[in-house]
Write a protein that holds these residues in place. Structure first.
Motif, PDB file in Angstrom:
ATOM      1  N   ASP A 185       0.894  -1.429   0.058  1.00  0.00           N
ATOM      2  CA  ASP A 185      -0.159   0.145  -0.029  1.00  0.00           C
ATOM      3  C   ASP A 185       0.900   1.123  -0.142  1.00  0.00           C
ATOM      4  O   ASP A 185       1.621   1.402   0.931  1.00  0.00           O
ATOM      5  CB  ASP A 185      -0.732   0.109   1.237  1.00  0.00           C
ATOM      6  CG  ASP A 185      -1.883   1.157   1.175  1.00  0.00           C
ATOM      7  OD1 ASP A 185      -1.796   2.164   1.056  1.00  0.00           O
ATOM      8  OD2 ASP A 185      -3.227   0.854   1.427  1.00  0.00           O
ATOM      9  N   GLU A 194       0.167   4.378   0.692  1.00  0.00           N
ATOM     10  CA  GLU A 194       0.280   5.222   1.806  1.00  0.00           C
ATOM     11  C   GLU A 194       0.748   4.528   3.177  1.00  0.00           C
ATOM     12  O   GLU A 194       1.347   5.199   4.044  1.00  0.00           O
ATOM     13  CB  GLU A 194      -1.321   5.409   2.002  1.00  0.00           C
ATOM     14  CG  GLU A 194      -1.976   6.434   1.000  1.00  0.00           C
ATOM     15  CD  GLU A 194      -3.321   6.810   1.393  1.00  0.00           C
ATOM     16  OE1 GLU A 194      -3.779   6.868   2.481  1.00  0.00           O
ATOM     17  OE2 GLU A 194      -4.295   7.298   0.506  1.00  0.00           O
ATOM     18  N   THR A 226      -3.720   1.508  -9.191  1.00  0.00           N
ATOM     19  CA  THR A 226      -4.859   2.259  -8.693  1.00  0.00           C
ATOM     20  C   THR A 226      -6.095   1.441  -8.606  1.00  0.00           C
ATOM     21  O   THR A 226      -6.353   1.144  -9.760  1.00  0.00           O
ATOM     22  CB  THR A 226      -5.034   3.502  -8.964  1.00  0.00           C
ATOM     23  OG1 THR A 226      -3.660   4.344  -9.365  1.00  0.00           O
ATOM     24  CG2 THR A 226      -5.939   4.594  -8.429  1.00  0.00           C
ATOM     25  N   ARG A 267      -7.501   3.517  -3.609  1.00  0.00           N
ATOM     26  CA  ARG A 267      -6.239   3.086  -3.039  1.00  0.00           C
ATOM     27  C   ARG A 267      -5.121   2.793  -4.107  1.00  0.00           C
ATOM     28  O   ARG A 267      -5.585   2.415  -5.144  1.00  0.00           O
ATOM     29  CB  ARG A 267      -6.443   1.677  -2.312  1.00  0.00           C
ATOM     30  CG  ARG A 267      -7.615   1.544  -1.289  1.00  0.00           C
ATOM     31  CD  ARG A 267      -7.440   2.254  -0.180  1.00  0.00           C
ATOM     32  NE  ARG A 267      -6.150   1.612   0.650  1.00  0.00           N
ATOM     33  CZ  ARG A 267      -6.046   1.711   1.756  1.00  0.00           C
ATOM     34  NH1 ARG A 267      -7.038   2.304   2.603  1.00  0.00           N
ATOM     35  NH2 ARG A 267      -5.198   1.167   2.335  1.00  0.00           N
ATOM     36  N   GLU A 268      -3.837   2.840  -3.700  1.00  0.00           N
ATOM     37  CA  GLU A 268      -2.752   2.745  -4.574  1.00  0.00           C
ATOM     38  C   GLU A 268      -2.025   1.758  -4.294  1.00  0.00           C
ATOM     39  O   GLU A 268      -1.348   2.027  -2.998  1.00  0.00           O
ATOM     40  CB  GLU A 268      -1.963   4.030  -4.997  1.00  0.00           C
ATOM     41  CG  GLU A 268      -1.019   3.989  -6.067  1.00  0.00           C
ATOM     42  CD  GLU A 268      -0.631   5.277  -6.471  1.00  0.00           C
ATOM     43  OE1 GLU A 268       0.566   5.341  -7.306  1.00  0.00           O
ATOM     44  OE2 GLU A 268      -1.247   6.426  -6.313  1.00  0.00           O
ATOM     45  N   TYR A 269      -1.699   0.949  -4.894  1.00  0.00           N
ATOM     46  CA  TYR A 269      -0.511  -0.276  -4.528  1.00  0.00           C
ATOM     47  C   TYR A 269       0.646  -0.283  -5.591  1.00  0.00           C
ATOM     48  O   TYR A 269       0.468   0.015  -6.616  1.00  0.00           O
ATOM     49  CB  TYR A 269      -1.257  -1.738  -4.490  1.00  0.00           C
ATOM     50  CG  TYR A 269      -2.378  -1.566  -3.476  1.00  0.00           C
ATOM     51  CD1 TYR A 269      -2.105  -1.968  -2.072  1.00  0.00           C
ATOM     52  CD2 TYR A 269      -3.761  -1.671  -4.170  1.00  0.00           C
ATOM     53  CE1 TYR A 269      -3.114  -1.980  -1.168  1.00  0.00           C
ATOM     54  CE2 TYR A 269      -4.616  -1.756  -3.209  1.00  0.00           C
ATOM     55  CZ  TYR A 269      -4.482  -1.795  -1.857  1.00  0.00           C
ATOM     56  OH  TYR A 269      -5.654  -2.101  -0.930  1.00  0.00           O
TER      57      TYR A 269
END
Length: 158
Positions: A95, A97, A139, A147-149
């Motif tokens: 993740d 973030e 995304t 969410r961005e991975y």
């Protein structure tokens, strides 16, 4: 088109099918016979519960037999897609973030089980990952927001 399924998934489903046929089906047949022996079937809760259970078991047997017979069984350990994500890949995501890592295997729809980190090939996450490579960012519009991975690992485990 034949639905893809991993060898491990096919083995799990065959084991479930065998248990339904050899253990659960005979048990529910016995329960129905026992409930019938108690007399009046109209007000016999055990009989109705056993018949309902029998319907579920027979439905699941038909579903499993159909899915397994129409599946394209894929030996994931023989796939050589390198760092590209394809069906059967075990993908490690970070993740962006939180830096929290998660690991999922992309499997057939019937064998998917989020508790075991097995995600269906038709799921939004799997669709976002397919075709990407290690190091790519993905995304995803999740229920809790976007969410961005980052794909930190791609493996093909047997």
């Amino acid at each position: 088109m034949r639905a893809p399924m991993t060898m491990q998934g096919a083995q799990r489903l065959r084991a479930e099918l065998e248990e339904l046929k050899s253990v659960k089906r005979p048990a529910v047949i016995n329960a129905i016979a026992e409930a019938r022996a108690h007399g009046d079937l109209k007000e016999n809760a055990e009989y109705h519960a056993a018949r309902e259970q029998q319907g579920f078991i027979e439905g699941r047997i038909k579903q499993l037999e159909g899915e397994i017979s129409h599946a394209e069984i894929i030996d994931v350990s023989k796939l050589d897609a390198g760092s590209r994500v394809v069906f059967g890949a075990t993908v490690t995501l970070a993740d962006v973030e939180t830096d929290e890592e998660k690991r999922y295997q992309i499997v057939g729809d019937l064998e998917a089980d989020i508790k075991q980190a097995l995600i269906a090939v038709s799921s939004p996450l799997a669709r976002a990952l397919i075709g990407k490579h290690e190091g790519d960012a993905v995304t995803l519009d999740a229920p809790g927001g976007r969410r961005e991975y980052e794909i930190v690992g791609v493996a093909y485990l047997g």
